[in-house]
Write a protein that holds these residues in place. Structure first.
Motif, PDB file in Angstrom:
ATOM      1  N   THR A  92     -11.580  42.621 -23.059  1.00  0.00           N
ATOM      2  CA  THR A  92     -10.775  44.426 -21.863  1.00  0.00           C
ATOM      3  C   THR A  92     -12.181  44.167 -20.722  1.00  0.00           C
ATOM      4  OG1 THR A  92      -9.311  44.458 -23.281  1.00  0.00           O
ATOM      5  CG2 THR A  92      -9.829  45.554 -21.399  1.00  0.00           C
ATOM      6  N   ARG A 103     -15.024  42.217 -20.577  1.00  0.00           N
ATOM      7  CA  ARG A 103     -15.590  41.303 -19.964  1.00  0.00           C
ATOM      8  C   ARG A 103     -14.217  40.497 -18.858  1.00  0.00           C
ATOM      9  NH1 ARG A 103     -17.804  35.791 -22.106  1.00  0.00           N
ATOM     10  NH2 ARG A 103     -18.258  36.470 -20.203  1.00  0.00           N
ATOM     11  N   ALA A 104     -13.229  41.209 -18.982  1.00  0.00           N
ATOM     12  CA  ALA A 104     -12.196  40.881 -18.333  1.00  0.00           C
ATOM     13  C   ALA A 104     -12.826  42.053 -16.949  1.00  0.00           C
ATOM     14  CB  ALA A 104     -10.129  41.270 -18.609  1.00  0.00           C
ATOM     15  N   MET A 105     -13.328  43.549 -17.265  1.00  0.00           N
ATOM     16  CA  MET A 105     -13.893  44.496 -16.561  1.00  0.00           C
ATOM     17  C   MET A 105     -15.177  44.302 -15.639  1.00  0.00           C
ATOM     18  SD  MET A 105     -12.279  47.792 -18.750  1.00  0.00           S
ATOM     19  CE  MET A 105     -13.735  49.036 -17.654  1.00  0.00           C
TER      20      MET A 105
END
Lengths: 394, 233
Positions: free
Chosen positions: A307, A309-311
């Motif tokens: 998550t 990393r996704a941010m």
């Protein structure tokens, strides 16, 4: 502190550690959150630290005990047989060399030290035990084996002997006033010396050179301890001694003897390799434990980390996070391991008679090794984060 | 012709001819999709399960790599730009994930403060604390500023995830079922907070949802069916 107060304080401290930088100081929160894992991790690293400390402690104790005699020499120069490659080999010099050395300009005093193995019997015990016997002049005392006045008084009597207080307890109870037998001759224990056993010999006694020579008038010393006259320059005197002495006599300082002994012990017995391998094994075990713990953490937090990393948090952030955890585990493991090592040293010193001491250099070495091994473990664990794809969240 | 930056400000999302297939998948999940999101718009993307809604959302959010077509997000071309462009878009977008995925070890404030680390000039702890407190008050969970996730309900955690997406005042908000675990009143509150954010900052939002209760609060509702946009109302 009650839990209701402790929690906000802990939270405040956790936040404070990252003070100023929102993406720093998370390691403490992650490490302290799972207490079972924290205990396992610090315990495992502490065990690796303890292994390293014990290996280093034994190595230092062996080297120290093997070269302890060099530390007892109370003089500026020493003459000994050049064929004598280590202090546990009793190749002797002719007694006349003492007189020859004393005649050299700049030498104030030349004192003989006699050394040999003897058989000690502690009546009424019938069994005999081998012991190292030193002999020297009680007035000039070329070896520092205890309180000078006690030594002087004791060695002024030909039938008196000083017993090494640090000897292993195989000799039975020996205290001042007791009569013991050395090679069949009776001696009265006049007091205690402090010498210490090594890995071969269990104990020591100190006699006067008079008693020694009366038993064997042809006895030759194992070394001559020289004290310089006031104002004499050591190197000048050494040069003159080399000229005055025959080639089979070596002239060395006590410090040179010490380092030669350390080097000999290292070379002759492969203890450097043996204990070095032990230290390396400890460090390797620590790295594996650290890697395993952090790898499990990474796997368990896969969704949360993905998550982030996704941010938009990049690889540097994750590497720093994992290394932060690794260093915290290293610090905790090191402190626990250090404490355990101090207790273990105490136990081993009592059990072996070897001088197990915590040296600042060894502590620094283990601290650096601990940091290195956890850094390595952390880097390997962080590598797995690179394989996380935020798209796997879906 | 308007400069690129002005165009990006007015049209923060432009999707052109985007198609997508999963590895070993039998067919295209997205098939030649075009989509434009204008400044200040609140757009809902809906459709049946498997219609391709989340795939499109994750492509726009640079969570997934583009296969065919072109996507421009906040002036950044995603097609062929690689990881650097993807990370830049991710940092600039406020993404609300369906699963909140909060760290069990971090308090609500620490979670929000961590998110502020994505900005070029992160605020001080004190400023972030004020910002977080205000945002959580708006979302009805002000009392949980220093709570851990295990001390909160699923709905409260979801609202923390919303706060995490809004804390950096992003120009684009992407939401994947942001109200799925909320009751009606809470859903209204969350969407209201997002709308107020859009009104205050001129940001845009694209929200994937099955929740028809929030359709009425949207400027537009797009419907995806079998990978194609079939309606725009």
């Amino acid at each position: 502190m009650s839990p209701s107060i402790a929690r906000p304080v802990l939270e405040w401290f956790r936040d404070l550690v990252g003070a100023g930088r929102p993406d720093r100081g998370l390691g403490l929160a992650f490490v302290s959150h799972n207490r079972g894992r924290l205990a396992a991790a610090t315990g495992g690293i502490a065990m690796a630290v303890l292994v390293m400390f014990v290996e280093l402690g034994l190595l230092q104790a062996i080297l120290g005990s093997q070269s302890a005699l060099a530390g007892l020499i109370d003089g500026d120069l020493v003459i000994m047989n050049s064929a004598r490659t280590n202090l546990h080999e009793w190749t002797r010099i002719a007694r006349i060399r003492l007189a020859e050395a004393a005649a050299v300009r700049g030498v104030a005093n030349a004192m003989g030290v006699y050394e040999s193995g003897m058989l000690l019997r502690n009546p009424p015990e019938r069994r005999v035990h081998r012991i190292i016997a030193f002999a020297m002049d009680g007035q000039t005392q070329p070896l520092k084996v205890g309180d000078p006045d006690t030594v002087r008084r004791a060695l002024s009597r030909p039938s008196a002997v000083l017993f090494d207080r640090l000897s292993r307890d195989i000799y039975g109870p020996i205290s001042p006033g007791r009569t013991i037998e050395l090679d069949g001759r009776s001696f009265n224990v006049a007091g205690f010396a402090r010498i210490g056993p090594d890995i071969v010999m269990d104990g020591a006694v100190v006699l006067s050179d008079g008693a020694w020579l009366s038993a064997d008038p042809n006895a030759q010393p194992v070394m001559g301890v020289l004290r310089l006259a006031p104002g004499a320059k050591l190197e000048d005197v050494r040069a003159r001694l080399k000229v005055a002495m025959p080639p089979d006599v070596a002239v060395m300082t006590p410090r040179e003897i010490y380092w030669r002994e350390v080097g000999f012990t290292f070379r002759s017995v492969p203890i450097g390799i043996i204990f070095g391998a032990g230290v390396a094994t400890g460090a390797f075990i620590g790295a594996i434990i650290c890697y395993q713990i952090l790898f499990n953490e990474v796997v368990d937090l896969k969704k949360e980390l993905s998550t982030l990393r996704a941010m938009g948090f990049g690889p540097g952030f994750f590497r720093r996070l994992i290394l932060e955890e690794a260093y915290l585990l290293a610090a905790g493991g090191f402190l626990i391991g250090l404490l355990a090592a101090l207790i273990t040293y105490r136990f081993l010193a009592g059990a072996t008679g070897l001088a197990m001491q915590m040296h600042a250099g060894a502590a620094l070495f283990v601290a650096v090794a601990t940091g290195a091994m956890t850094h390595l473990g952390g880097l390997f664990a962080a590598r797995h984060l690179g394989s996380f794809e935020p798209a796997e969240l879906y | 012709m308007a400069p690129a930056s002005a165009l990006a400000r007015e049209v923060p999302v432009r999707v052109r001819g985007v198609s997508y297939s999963y590895e070993n998948g039998p067919k295209r999940v997205l098939d030649n999709v075009d989509l434009t999101l204008r400044r200040g718009e609140f757009v809902v993307l809906t459709g049946h399960s498997g219609a391709g809604k989340t795939t499109l959302l994750t492509l726009i959010g640079a969570i997934r790599s583009l296969q065919d077509g072109a996507i421009n997000v906040l002036g950044l071309e995603l097609g062929g730009r690689g990881t650097a462009a993807q990370e830049e878009v991710r940092r600039k977008v406020g993404f609300i994930f369906q699963d909140h995925n909060l760290f069990a070890a971090l308090t609500v404030f620490r979670t929000l403060w961590l998110a502020t680390g994505l900005t070029e000039e992160p605020p001080s702890r004190e400023a972030a604390l004020e910002e977080a407190r205000e945002l959580l008050e708006q979302l009805g969970i002000g009392q949980h500023l220093h709570s851990l996730p295990r001390q909160m309900s699923t709905g409260q955690k979801q609202r923390v995830a919303v706060a995490r997406a809004l804390i950096n005042a992003p120009q684009l908000i992407l939401g994947d079922e942001p109200t799925a675990s909320l009751d009606h009143q809470s859903s209204q509150m969350v969407i209201g907070v997002i709308r107020r954010h859009l009104a205050a900052t001129g940001a845009s939002a694209l929200v994937v949802t099955h929740d028809d209760r929030i359709f009425g609060m949207a400027d537009r509702v797009l419907r995806l069916q079998d990978g194609r946009l079939v309606s725009d109302t």
